[in-house]
Scaffold this active site. Structure first.
Site, mmCIF file in Angstrom:
data_model
loop_
_atom_site.group_PDB
_atom_site.id
_atom_site.type_symbol
_atom_site.label_atom_id
_atom_site.label_comp_id
_atom_site.label_asym_id
_atom_site.label_seq_id
_atom_site.Cartn_x
_atom_site.Cartn_y
_atom_site.Cartn_z
ATOM 1 N N ASP A 15 52.012 -75.509 -4.154
ATOM 2 C CA ASP A 15 52.546 -75.855 -5.478
ATOM 3 C C ASP A 15 51.883 -77.147 -5.970
ATOM 4 O O ASP A 15 51.809 -78.130 -5.228
ATOM 5 C CB ASP A 15 54.065 -76.049 -5.306
ATOM 6 N N HIS A 16 51.401 -77.140 -7.192
ATOM 7 C CA HIS A 16 50.797 -78.332 -7.810
ATOM 8 C C HIS A 16 49.669 -78.949 -6.976
ATOM 9 O O HIS A 16 49.669 -80.171 -6.721
ATOM 10 C CB HIS A 16 51.859 -79.407 -8.112
ATOM 11 N N ASP B 231 46.584 -77.697 -10.285
ATOM 12 C CA ASP B 231 47.218 -78.264 -11.478
ATOM 13 C C ASP B 231 46.324 -79.342 -12.094
ATOM 14 O O ASP B 231 46.421 -80.521 -11.749
ATOM 15 C CB ASP B 231 48.592 -78.836 -11.117
ATOM 16 N N GLU C 112 47.368 -74.078 -14.942
ATOM 17 C CA GLU C 112 48.365 -74.456 -15.954
ATOM 18 C C GLU C 112 47.696 -74.972 -17.215
ATOM 19 O O GLU C 112 46.713 -75.708 -17.151
ATOM 20 C CB GLU C 112 49.296 -75.542 -15.379
ATOM 21 N N ALA D 162 62.266 -74.760 -13.656
ATOM 22 C CA ALA D 162 63.244 -73.784 -14.144
ATOM 23 C C ALA D 162 64.633 -73.934 -13.520
ATOM 24 O O ALA D 162 65.482 -73.065 -13.705
ATOM 25 C CB ALA D 162 62.708 -72.375 -13.895
ATOM 26 N N SER D 163 64.877 -75.004 -12.808
ATOM 27 C CA SER D 163 66.214 -75.177 -12.206
ATOM 28 C C SER D 163 67.281 -75.270 -13.292
ATOM 29 O O SER D 163 67.051 -75.845 -14.365
ATOM 30 C CB SER D 163 66.245 -76.452 -11.347
ATOM 31 N N ILE E 181 61.719 -72.935 -8.544
ATOM 32 C CA ILE E 181 63.004 -73.619 -8.375
ATOM 33 C C ILE E 181 62.906 -74.599 -7.203
ATOM 34 O O ILE E 181 62.640 -74.193 -6.064
ATOM 35 C CB ILE E 181 64.135 -72.601 -8.068
ATOM 36 N N ASP E 182 63.124 -75.848 -7.464
ATOM 37 C CA ASP E 182 63.149 -76.865 -6.421
ATOM 38 C C ASP E 182 64.422 -77.707 -6.522
ATOM 39 O O ASP E 182 65.232 -77.779 -5.592
ATOM 40 C CB ASP E 182 61.905 -77.756 -6.544
HETATM 41 O O1 G3H Z 1 57.148 -79.444 -9.068
HETATM 42 C C1 G3H Z 1 57.165 -80.144 -8.077
HETATM 43 C C2 G3H Z 1 58.129 -80.001 -6.996
HETATM 44 O O2 G3H Z 1 59.421 -80.243 -7.435
HETATM 45 C C3 G3H Z 1 57.691 -80.729 -5.759
HETATM 46 O O3 G3H Z 1 58.202 -82.006 -5.572
HETATM 47 O O4 G3H Z 1 56.360 -83.246 -4.345
HETATM 48 O O5 G3H Z 1 58.719 -84.073 -4.271
HETATM 49 O O6 G3H Z 1 58.058 -81.983 -3.078
HETATM 50 P P1 G3H Z 1 57.810 -82.874 -4.255
HETATM 51 P P1 13P Z 2 62.603 -77.873 -10.886
HETATM 52 O O1 13P Z 2 62.587 -79.367 -10.817
HETATM 53 O O2 13P Z 2 63.164 -77.390 -12.167
HETATM 54 O O3 13P Z 2 63.268 -77.235 -9.711
HETATM 55 O O4 13P Z 2 61.061 -77.393 -10.879
HETATM 56 C C1 13P Z 2 60.462 -76.834 -9.760
HETATM 57 C C2 13P Z 2 59.000 -76.639 -9.934
HETATM 58 O O5 13P Z 2 58.480 -76.443 -11.020
HETATM 59 C C3 13P Z 2 58.180 -76.664 -8.732
HETATM 60 O O6 13P Z 2 56.836 -76.465 -9.029
HETATM 61 ZN ZN ZN Z 3 56.271 -77.307 -10.933
#
Ligand code: G3H
Ligand code: 13P
Ligand code: ZN
Length: 315
Positions: free
Chosen positions: A87-88, A109, A139, A218-219, A261-262
């Site tokens: 992710d990212h 990203d 993105e 999207a949370s 969703i995170d």
């Molecule tokens: O979109 C990003 C996620 O919420 C990841 O966050 O780098 O703190 O794990 P994190």
């Molecule tokens: P939320 O902060 O809405 O859960 O976003 C999660 C997300 O986009 C992870 O890439």
């Molecule tokens: Zn994200």
């Protein structure tokens, strides 16, 4: 290691099935044994596909070997339709490293870079990834909020529908994350009147009807979790997430095929641990409160899969 050796499946394949059958595959962010097993058991209990999303900071927190050890220990079968996604990803190099250790998809990203840089780097990683049957997400547009430990983005700008077709053609990206009004973290909306820009999404879809689209940020920030956190010693004020009805619409009536969703899982974890410790003051065995957290995350994932993303029973 190739992702198929870990029993994982192609992320592209699961998104294409979502595109055809009008549901969305959840991408749940995980970062330890509890979140990983909660998400995997939610997928197993609902016979549904799921994407395990790992941010760069989560990868750093767990370490590559520990992550791959956990995935391997979960004994995932290809028939379960579970994918592993970076992710990212912040650089071509980190995406390549993820592919080499067994990820089935990577997000590069470069949305905050210039369009030319975004195109060149996405095309570079697509060449590398596709030679290994790995899926690429990119993105266009910017989400505000907290994207990772080091990036706090104040700005947001919607994806420009006029540039998406050219971008997809030049980069060979498999999927595209779009900015239509979501944002990362727990403070997404100022008022209940703030709506997602489905008008922009429609224009994007008209330009690239066969490209699976991705919704980050999207949370929905469940009030129950926030209330429990605040009741048992926390302090989270003025949080507001994405409206569940709009999320359901995005999952079932549009080309959004992957929904990230995170924050919801972080809130569920924290709420469960705070509540467990406050209501069981003599307890000091971490396995007890971590089990409560794992159960809460699992149940919330099942709720989203069944009621909102409609990915239930879609293997
Ligand atoms: O979109 C990003 C996620 O919420 C990841 O966050 O780098 O703190 O794990 P994190
Ligand atoms: P939320 O902060 O809405 O859960 O976003 C999660 C997300 O986009 C992870 O890439
Ligand atoms: Zn994200």
């Amino acid at each position: 290691m190739k992702y198929t050796d870990l029993g994982l499946i192609s992320t592209s394949e699961t998104m294409k099935s979502a595109l055809r059958n009008k549901f969305a595959v959840p991408a749940f962010n995980v970062y330890n044994m509890e979140t990983l097993t909660a998400v995997i058991s939610a997928a197993r209990l609902t016979h549904s596909p799921v994407i395990l999303a790992i941010s760069e900071s989560a990868l750093k927190y767990m370490g590559q070997n520990m992550l791959i050890g956990l995935i391997s220990g979960a004994k995932i079968s290809p028939s379960e339709r579970i994918a592993l996604h970076l992710d990212h990803g912040s650089s071509v190099r980190s995406c390549m490293q993820a592919i080499d250790i067994g990820f089935s998809s990577v997000m590069l990203d470069f949305s905050k870079r210039s369009l030319d840089e975004n195109i060149a780097a996405t095309n570079e990683i697509a060449l590398y990834a596709h030679a290994r049957d790995v899926t690429v997400e990119s993105e266009l547009g910017e989400l505000s909020g907290i994207e990772d430990e080091n990036t706090h983005n104040e700005n947001s700008c919607y994806t420009d529908p006029k540039i998406v077709a050219d971008f997809v053609r030049k980069t060979h990206t498999d999927s595209l994350a779009v900015a239509i009004g979501t944002s990362h973290g727990a403070y997404k909306r100022k008022s209940a009147d703030d709506k997602l820009r489905f008008d922009i999404l429609t224009e994007i879809q008209e330009q690239i009807p066969y490209t699976p689209l991705v919704l980050h940020g999207a949370s929905s920030i469940p009030q129950d979790f926030v209330d429990d956190i605040n009741k048992f010693g926390g302090n989270i004020q003025d949080s507001m997430g994405i409206d569940l009805e709009q999320l359901n619409f995005a999952a079932t009536q549009t080309n959004i095929c992957k929904i990230n969703i995170d924050s919801d899982l972080r809130l569920g974890t924290t709420a469960a641990i705070r509540k467990y410790l406050a209501t069981n003051p003599a307890i000091f065995n971490p396995r007890e409160y971590l089990s409560a957290a794992r159960d809460t995350v699992q149940d919330y994932c099942i709720f989203l899969i069944r009621e909102i993303f409609k990915s239930y029973n879609k293997i």
